[in-house]
Design an enzyme around this catalytic site. Structure first.
Site, PDB file in Angstrom:
ATOM      1  N   ARG A  47       0.992  -1.277   0.214  1.00 48.69           N
ATOM      2  CA  ARG A  47      -0.061   0.192   0.160  1.00 48.69           C
ATOM      3  C   ARG A  47       0.912   1.331  -0.105  1.00 48.69           C
ATOM      4  O   ARG A  47       0.368   2.329  -0.294  1.00 48.69           O
ATOM      5  CB  ARG A  47      -0.865  -0.036   1.303  1.00 48.69           C
ATOM      6  N   ASP A 174       4.067 -24.940   2.594  1.00 49.53           N
ATOM      7  CA  ASP A 174       4.370 -25.244   3.915  1.00 49.53           C
ATOM      8  C   ASP A 174       5.992 -25.231   3.762  1.00 49.53           C
ATOM      9  O   ASP A 174       6.749 -26.378   3.372  1.00 49.53           O
ATOM     10  CB  ASP A 174       3.995 -26.458   4.485  1.00 49.53           C
ATOM     11  N   HIS A 175       6.830 -24.114   4.352  1.00 46.76           N
ATOM     12  CA  HIS A 175       8.284 -24.072   4.174  1.00 46.76           C
ATOM     13  C   HIS A 175       8.991 -25.221   4.482  1.00 46.76           C
ATOM     14  O   HIS A 175      10.224 -25.376   4.066  1.00 46.76           O
ATOM     15  CB  HIS A 175       8.817 -22.770   4.380  1.00 46.76           C
ATOM     16  N   LYS A 179      12.590 -27.609   3.085  1.00 46.37           N
ATOM     17  CA  LYS A 179      13.866 -27.999   3.655  1.00 46.37           C
ATOM     18  C   LYS A 179      14.620 -29.256   2.897  1.00 46.37           C
ATOM     19  O   LYS A 179      13.918 -30.194   2.876  1.00 46.37           O
ATOM     20  CB  LYS A 179      13.915 -28.142   4.890  1.00 46.37           C
ATOM     21  N   ASP A 232       0.027 -22.551  14.696  1.00 39.46           N
ATOM     22  CA  ASP A 232       1.290 -21.936  13.808  1.00 39.46           C
ATOM     23  C   ASP A 232       2.107 -22.804  13.345  1.00 39.46           C
ATOM     24  O   ASP A 232       2.764 -22.726  12.357  1.00 39.46           O
ATOM     25  CB  ASP A 232       1.946 -20.694  14.914  1.00 39.46           C
ATOM     26  N   HIS A 237       3.504 -27.517   9.946  1.00 35.50           N
ATOM     27  CA  HIS A 237       4.693 -27.980   9.739  1.00 35.50           C
ATOM     28  C   HIS A 237       4.963 -29.594  10.320  1.00 35.50           C
ATOM     29  O   HIS A 237       5.371 -30.360   9.671  1.00 35.50           O
ATOM     30  CB  HIS A 237       5.670 -27.277  10.288  1.00 35.50           C
ATOM     31  N   LYS A 337       8.410 -22.153  21.493  1.00 35.73           N
ATOM     32  CA  LYS A 337       9.403 -21.099  21.415  1.00 35.73           C
ATOM     33  C   LYS A 337       9.939 -20.940  22.862  1.00 35.73           C
ATOM     34  O   LYS A 337       9.450 -21.479  23.770  1.00 35.73           O
ATOM     35  CB  LYS A 337       8.537 -19.617  21.086  1.00 35.73           C
TER      36      LYS A 337
HETATM   37  C1  BG6 Z   1       6.690 -20.317  10.751  1.00 35.48           C
HETATM   38  C2  BG6 Z   1       6.222 -19.725  11.849  1.00 35.48           C
HETATM   39  O1  BG6 Z   1       5.921 -20.649   9.866  1.00 35.48           O
HETATM   40  O2  BG6 Z   1       7.906 -21.105  11.168  1.00 35.48           O
HETATM   41  C3  BG6 Z   1       6.994 -19.071  12.967  1.00 35.48           C
HETATM   42  O3  BG6 Z   1       5.093 -18.869  11.667  1.00 35.48           O
HETATM   43  C4  BG6 Z   1       8.466 -19.990  13.146  1.00 35.48           C
HETATM   44  O4  BG6 Z   1       6.374 -18.616  14.127  1.00 35.48           O
HETATM   45  C5  BG6 Z   1       8.661 -20.452  11.795  1.00 35.48           C
HETATM   46  O5  BG6 Z   1       9.244 -19.239  13.695  1.00 35.48           O
HETATM   47  C6  BG6 Z   1       9.982 -21.381  12.098  1.00 35.48           C
HETATM   48  O6  BG6 Z   1      10.564 -21.882  10.961  1.00 35.48           O
HETATM   49  P1  BG6 Z   1      12.292 -21.900  10.628  1.00 35.48           P
HETATM   50  O7  BG6 Z   1      12.370 -22.268   9.339  1.00 35.48           O
HETATM   51  O8  BG6 Z   1      12.852 -20.920  11.262  1.00 35.48           O
HETATM   52  O9  BG6 Z   1      12.164 -23.260  11.626  1.00 35.48           O
END
Ligand code: BG6
Length: 486
Positions: A47, A174-175, A179, A232, A237, A337
Site C-alpha cells: 500500500r 509449507d516451507h 527444507k 502456527d 509443519h 518458542k
Molecule cells: C513459521 C512460523 O511458519 O515457522 C514461525 O510462523 C516460526 O512462528 C517459523 O518461527 C519457524 O521456521 P524455521 O524454518 O525457522 O524453523
C-alpha cells in the site's frame, strides 16, 4: 535454468517481513546461481506510496542485512534491475489498474501471484485479479500460511480462491517441505532398500518429532497471540513431517502420488476426543528466563501480548496412526518458542533386541535410533551398539553419521529458494493440497476446542528449557523418553 520464458513474480505484501527476509533473498540467490530465467521480473506490491527506486533501496538494505557475506554489490545491481514496485490497495479494485498496466499482455507471459498478506485479503486480491483479466491458465497463486484459523475458515478461503484458480494453479506453501533435509528423508526412505522392511510397528517403538525454537514471539505478538503454537506449527509443519515419515511409498514422486499418500495418513490419524485432550496433549507458555545467556521476558510481558493471554507457546502431543503399519506406535510431536536450543529433528526409535546374550555384567543395551536433524545442522545419524576395544565384551553406543555439509560441498538451497523454483516450474509435489490441509484442520480442531473450554491455563515453563514438566510425563506414561532426556 528456468524453462519458463517471460514470467512475472508478483509479491503481494511486498514491504512485509516475509518478502524482505526470505523471498527477495531467495530470488537473489537464484539469480546469482543462474537459476532465474533472464526474462523473470519481480513486482513488489504494497500500500505504501513509494516508487520503484525507493522500493529497491529498501530491498537492498534488507537483503544486505540478511544475506551478510552472500551479498555482492555488483550482482545486486543486475538483480535489482528485475524489480519494480506498484502501490496498490488490495481492497480497492481500481488500484489494480496500475498492476495490469505493469503486467501488460498477460497471455504472452506467465504470472506467479505470491500472496504474502493477511489471509483476509486473499479473496479480494484474487477477485480483483480476475476482474482485471490478469488470471490466465498459466497463472499460479501462492498462498502463505496461516490459511484460516480453523476448518470452516480455511474452507471459506479455499472456496473463494478456488473460484478464480484451479486446484493445480494453487500452491499452498509449507516451507518445512522445502527444507533439504525433509526431501532427504524421502531419499533415505525410498532410495534405499535397507529401511523399508524395518519401517513399521514390528521394529519401531515410537517416533518423535521436535521443532524447538530459541526465539520468542519477537515482533509478531499481534499475529501470534491470536494464533498459538498449535495453529502456527503443528497443524502444518509438524503434521507434514509426520506424513513424510509415516506415508506408504508413493508410486512416483509426482505431486498427486505423494499427496495422496500423505492424505491417507492424515485421515488415519486417530481423532483425539475432547475428553482425551488433557491426557494426550500438553500446552505451555514461557515465563521469564534466559536465552543464549541473556535474560528474556516471559510471554505475558512481551510487547503486544494481551493481558492474561492464554495463548500457548509450546505444544507436545501424542498422535496415533490407525493403520496396519503403525498400529500401537505413538508419534510424539513437540514444538515451542524460547526453548533450550534451536533444534528440529525426527527420531525413529527402533525396538530393543529381544534378548541380550552379553550376560548380567554387561551394560544395558541401548535401542537403535535413526536421528534426522533438520536444524541447526543437517545430518542423519544411525545409533548402533559396538564393542568397546579391549579384552572385555563391553558394548558402547556409536553412531554412523552422514553430515550433508561434509558429504556434499555444494551450497544447499534454502527452503524458499527451492519452493519458489518449484512454483516457477509448475511442480506441486512439495505443496499442500486442499484436502490435506482440511484433514489437518479437522484433526486439530477438537484440541483447540477443548483448550478453549478448559478452565486450566497453559502450563508455565521457564524460557530456555525444554518446556513444562508435564511434557516429560507425556511419553513417560508409555515408558518412553524424549530424545534429549536419554
Ligand atoms: C513459521 C512460523 O511458519 O515457522 C514461525 O510462523 C516460526 O512462528 C517459523 O518461527 C519457524 O521456521 P524455521 O524454518 O525457522 O524453523
Amino acid at each position: 535454468m528456468s524453462e519458463q520464458p517471460g514470467q512475472d513474480v508478483v509479491l503481494f505484501g511486498g514491504t512485509g517481513d516475509l518478502v524482505m527476509r526470505k523471498l527477495l533473498p531467495a530470488l537473489y540467490h537464484l539469480h546469482c546461481d543462474d537459476m532465474l530465467g533472464a526474462d523473470v521480473s519481480i513486482i513488489g506490491i504494497a500500500r505504501e506510496s513509494i516508487d520503484t527506486a525507493h522500493y529497491r533501496e529498501i530491498a537492498r538494505e534488507h537483503c544486505q542485512r540478511f544475506l551478510k557475506a552472500d551479498f555482492d554489490a555488483s550482482r545486486w545491481q543486475a538483480f535489482e534491475a528485475r524489480i519494480q514496485y506498484r502501490a496498490l490497495d488490495a481492497l480497492d479494485a481500481a488500484s489494480f489498474g496500475a498492476l495490469a498496466e505493469c503486467l501488460g499482455d498477460v497471455a504472452r507471459r506467465s504470472q506467479v501471484y505470491y500472496l504474502s498478506t493477511a489471509p483476509v485479503l486473499f479473496t479480494a486480491i484474487c477477485r480483483h485479479l480476475h476482474e482485471h483479466g490478469l488470471i490466465t491458465p498459466a497463472s499460479r497463486v501462492v498462498l502463505e500460511k496461516p490459511l484460516g484459523h480453523d476448518l470452516a475458515s480455511s474452507r471459506e478461503i479455499n472456496d473463494e480462491v478456488g473460484r478464480y484458480f484451479g486446484e493445480r494453479q494453487i500452491y499452498r506453501i509449507d516451507h518445512y517441505l522445502g527444507k533439504e533435509s525433509v526431501q532427504n528423508l524421502l531419499a533415505l526412505r525410498f532410495g534405499n532398500a535397507l529401511f523399508e522392511p524395518l519401517w513399521r510397528r514390528e521394529w519401531i517403538s515410537d517416533v518423535q518429532i521436535t521443532v524447538a525454537e530459541q526465539i520468542g514471539v519477537e515482533a509478531r505478538a499481534g499475529f501470534y497471540d491470536k494464533t498459538g503454537a498449535l495453529r502456527d506449527m503443528v497443524q502444518n509443519h509438524l503434521l507434514q513431517l509426520l506424513c513424510i515419515v509415516a506415508m506408504e511409498p508413493p508410486a512416483s514422486i509426482d505431486a498427486d502420488a505423494v499427496r495422496d499418500e500423505k492424505l491417507k495418513i492424515l485421515r488415519a490419524l486417530r481423532p483425539i476426543a475432547e475428553a482425551e485432550v488433557p491426557l494426550r496433549t500438553v500446552r505451555g507458555q514461557y515465563r521469564a528466563g534466559a536465552s543464549g545467556g541473556q535474560p528474556v521476558p516471559g510471554y505475558l510481558d512481551e510487547p503486544g501480548v494481551g493481558a492474561g493471554s492464554r495463548t500457548e507457546t509450546f505444544v507436545a502431543l501424542q498422535a496415533n496412526i490407525d493403520t496396519w503399519r503403525w498400529a500401537g506406535v505413538p508419534f510424539y510431536l513437540r514444538t515451542g518458542k524460547r526453548m533450550q536450543e534451536r533444534l528440529a529433528e525426527i527420531v525413529i526409535n527402533f525396538r530393543a533386541v529381544p534378548h541380550s546374550i552379553f550376560g548380567k555384567g554387561a551394560a544395558p543395551l541401548r535401542n537403535n535410533r535413526l536421528v534426522i536433524t533438520m536444524q541447526p545442522e543437517e545430518s542423519v545419524k544411525l545409533h548402533l551398539q559396538a564393542k568397546r576395544p579391549g579384552d572385555e565384551m563391553q558394548l558402547n553406543p556409536v553412531s554412523l553419521d552422514l553430515d550433508f555439509a561434509e558429504s556434499f560441498q555444494t551450497r544447499r538451497l534454502e527452503a524458499y529458494e527451492r519452493l519458489l523454483m518449484d512454483v516457477m516450474r509448475g511442480n506441486l509435489t512439495l505443496f499442500v493440497r486442499r484436502d490435506e490441509q482440511e484433514a489437518a484442520w479437522k484433526w486439530v480442531e477438537p484440541i483447540l476446542s477443548s483448550w478453549h473450554k478448559s478452565a486450566d491455563a497453559p502450563k508455565p515453563y521457564t524460557a530456555g528449557t525444554w518446556g513444562p514438566a508435564a511434557s516429560t510425563a507425556l511419553p513417560g506414561r508409555e515408558g518412553f523418553h524424549w530424545h534429549e532426556e536419554l
